[in-house]
Design a protein around this motif. Sequence first.
Motif, PDB file in Angstrom:
ATOM      1  N   GLN A  86       0.786  -1.186  -0.080  1.00 54.51           N
ATOM      2  CA  GLN A  86      -0.024   0.128  -0.005  1.00 54.51           C
ATOM      3  C   GLN A  86       1.004   1.329   0.050  1.00 54.51           C
ATOM      4  N   VAL A  87       0.422   2.261  -0.512  1.00 53.87           N
ATOM      5  CA  VAL A  87       1.365   3.513  -0.765  1.00 53.87           C
ATOM      6  C   VAL A  87       0.420   4.648  -0.528  1.00 53.87           C
ATOM      7  N   PHE A  88       0.642   5.298   0.606  1.00 53.19           N
ATOM      8  CA  PHE A  88       0.156   6.801   1.040  1.00 53.19           C
ATOM      9  C   PHE A  88       1.124   7.885   0.436  1.00 53.19           C
ATOM     10  N   ALA A  89       0.243   8.899   0.292  1.00 53.90           N
ATOM     11  CA  ALA A  89       0.861  10.226  -0.337  1.00 53.90           C
ATOM     12  C   ALA A  89       0.600  11.339   0.703  1.00 53.90           C
ATOM     13  N   PHE A  90       1.757  12.157   1.224  1.00 49.31           N
ATOM     14  CA  PHE A  90       1.500  13.175   1.863  1.00 49.31           C
ATOM     15  C   PHE A  90       2.354  14.285   1.225  1.00 49.31           C
ATOM     16  N   GLY A  91       1.905  15.689   1.547  1.00 46.50           N
ATOM     17  CA  GLY A  91       2.339  16.724   0.962  1.00 46.50           C
ATOM     18  C   GLY A  91       1.908  18.045   1.806  1.00 46.50           C
ATOM     19  N   LEU A  92       2.735  19.085   1.566  1.00 43.49           N
ATOM     20  CA  LEU A  92       2.658  20.307   2.060  1.00 43.49           C
ATOM     21  C   LEU A  92       2.732  21.245   0.945  1.00 43.49           C
ATOM     22  N   SER A  93       1.815  22.256   1.191  1.00 41.26           N
ATOM     23  CA  SER A  93       1.238  23.314   0.171  1.00 41.26           C
ATOM     24  C   SER A  93       1.146  22.931  -1.418  1.00 41.26           C
ATOM     25  N   MET A  94       2.100  23.431  -1.922  1.00 40.52           N
ATOM     26  CA  MET A  94       2.104  22.862  -3.773  1.00 40.52           C
ATOM     27  C   MET A  94       2.231  21.020  -3.614  1.00 40.52           C
ATOM     28  N   GLY A  95       2.920  20.809  -2.468  1.00 38.41           N
ATOM     29  CA  GLY A  95       3.411  19.279  -2.698  1.00 38.41           C
ATOM     30  C   GLY A  95       1.893  18.468  -2.131  1.00 38.41           C
ATOM     31  N   GLY A  96       0.965  19.357  -1.511  1.00 40.39           N
ATOM     32  CA  GLY A  96      -0.309  18.564  -1.245  1.00 40.39           C
ATOM     33  C   GLY A  96      -1.100  18.719  -2.513  1.00 40.39           C
ATOM     34  N   THR A  97      -0.936  19.664  -3.382  1.00 40.17           N
ATOM     35  CA  THR A  97      -1.523  19.980  -4.744  1.00 40.17           C
ATOM     36  C   THR A  97      -1.081  18.793  -5.465  1.00 40.17           C
ATOM     37  N   LEU A  98       0.147  18.488  -5.610  1.00 38.60           N
ATOM     38  CA  LEU A  98       0.599  17.366  -6.354  1.00 38.60           C
ATOM     39  C   LEU A  98       0.215  15.928  -6.008  1.00 38.60           C
ATOM     40  N   VAL A  99       0.327  15.694  -4.782  1.00 38.97           N
ATOM     41  CA  VAL A  99      -0.325  14.406  -4.216  1.00 38.97           C
ATOM     42  C   VAL A  99      -1.716  14.325  -4.386  1.00 38.97           C
ATOM     43  N   THR A 100      -2.358  15.447  -4.534  1.00 41.53           N
ATOM     44  CA  THR A 100      -3.936  15.380  -4.908  1.00 41.53           C
ATOM     45  C   THR A 100      -4.171  14.822  -6.248  1.00 41.53           C
ATOM     46  N   ARG A 101      -3.248  15.606  -6.891  1.00 40.83           N
ATOM     47  CA  ARG A 101      -3.495  15.080  -8.479  1.00 40.83           C
ATOM     48  C   ARG A 101      -3.073  13.720  -8.810  1.00 40.83           C
ATOM     49  N   LEU A 102      -2.177  13.064  -7.947  1.00 37.43           N
ATOM     50  CA  LEU A 102      -1.794  11.737  -7.897  1.00 37.43           C
ATOM     51  C   LEU A 102      -2.898  10.627  -7.623  1.00 37.43           C
ATOM     52  N   ALA A 103      -3.779  11.141  -6.414  1.00 40.07           N
ATOM     53  CA  ALA A 103      -4.660  10.432  -6.040  1.00 40.07           C
ATOM     54  C   ALA A 103      -6.110  10.516  -6.957  1.00 40.07           C
ATOM     55  N   GLU A 104      -6.036  11.631  -7.552  1.00 38.97           N
ATOM     56  CA  GLU A 104      -7.009  11.674  -8.772  1.00 38.97           C
ATOM     57  C   GLU A 104      -6.971  10.948  -9.859  1.00 38.97           C
ATOM     58  N   GLN A 105      -5.837  10.767 -10.280  1.00 38.37           N
ATOM     59  CA  GLN A 105      -5.340  10.004 -11.477  1.00 38.37           C
ATOM     60  C   GLN A 105      -5.378   8.457 -11.078  1.00 38.37           C
ATOM     61  N   ARG A 106      -4.789   7.909  -9.930  1.00 35.40           N
ATOM     62  CA  ARG A 106      -4.307   6.793  -9.555  1.00 35.40           C
ATOM     63  C   ARG A 106      -5.405   6.020  -8.787  1.00 35.40           C
ATOM     64  N   GLY A 107      -6.507   6.698  -8.272  1.00 34.16           N
ATOM     65  CA  GLY A 107      -7.559   6.074  -7.648  1.00 34.16           C
ATOM     66  C   GLY A 107      -7.132   5.280  -6.559  1.00 34.16           C
ATOM     67  N   ASP A 108      -7.844   4.202  -6.410  1.00 34.26           N
ATOM     68  CA  ASP A 108      -7.444   3.173  -5.335  1.00 34.26           C
ATOM     69  C   ASP A 108      -6.028   2.641  -5.062  1.00 34.26           C
ATOM     70  N   ALA A 109      -5.177   3.292  -5.980  1.00 34.69           N
ATOM     71  CA  ALA A 109      -3.640   2.868  -5.878  1.00 34.69           C
ATOM     72  C   ALA A 109      -3.026   3.416  -4.899  1.00 34.69           C
ATOM     73  N   VAL A 110      -3.660   4.872  -4.632  1.00 31.80           N
ATOM     74  CA  VAL A 110      -3.356   5.609  -3.581  1.00 31.80           C
ATOM     75  C   VAL A 110      -4.239   5.267  -2.300  1.00 31.80           C
ATOM     76  N   ALA A 111      -3.552   4.705  -1.108  1.00 29.36           N
ATOM     77  CA  ALA A 111      -4.204   4.493   0.083  1.00 29.36           C
ATOM     78  C   ALA A 111      -4.990   5.329   0.650  1.00 29.36           C
TER      79      ALA A 111
END
Length: 256
Positions: A86-111
């Motif tokens: 399982q893989v989680f994604a954490f981000g600060l500021s624009m980092g949060g924007t980038l990992v949000t995009r990752l979760a939008e595109q990867r769906g359930d692959a982001v835990a």
Amino acid sequence: MAVFPGAEPYAADGGPVGVLLSHGFTGCPASLRPWAEHLAAAGYTVRLPLLPGHGTSWQDANRTGWPDWYGRIEQSFEELAARCEQVFAFGLSMGGTLVTRLAEQRGDAVAGLVLVNPSYATERFDARFARFLAPFVHSRPAIGNDIKKPGVVEPAYDRTPVAAFASLQKLWHVVVDDLDKLTCPVRMYRSVEDHVVEPLSAKLLLTRATGTAVQEVLLENSYHVATLDNDAPAIFDGSVEFIRSVVGTAAVEDVP
């Protein structure tokens, strides 16, 4: 160009749960290094990459754009996904924007996502002119080092690269348009007093991420770079608790 001290990427190999962390605009991995080390000490496999155009000079940032930054996040995610269950994604500021995009595109692959003062928009009047000014005005005053705790300094650029900021604005539009595609659980830490990201960003996430539950946790004693500020221990411990709650839920759901 060599990166400045603190801007080096960080990696630690641990157990079957991975965590990808992303730093923010004009910042570097130093802003998240203590968090990454805390997660590694808890037994997780951790990747904290340096985004292209960061950690060197603001002029370098102006030669990159959001597809470059997101490409590095995808690369690190693929590395974790290849070795972790399982893989989680954490981000600060624009980092949060980038990992949000990752979760939008990867769906359930982001835990799951843990976001600290994520940015999705701004209400600043002059920001709307960035793309027009970029060819003529190459930098503006810095936005880094917004920290309440005395004696703590964030290694970040001393100027804000305008062309790169205009690209960040494009990323905002892409991400906000797809917030309803988020399906993984989300915890958002938001500083009550933040001199970089306005409450509008949190409002956008809370109102438009209709496909999942977003838990907002207010930080009363930190400014924007909360991962280096007074509330950092609460973020670090809370993120471990978040992972355990999600992994525990998944384990129960996997039982026939």
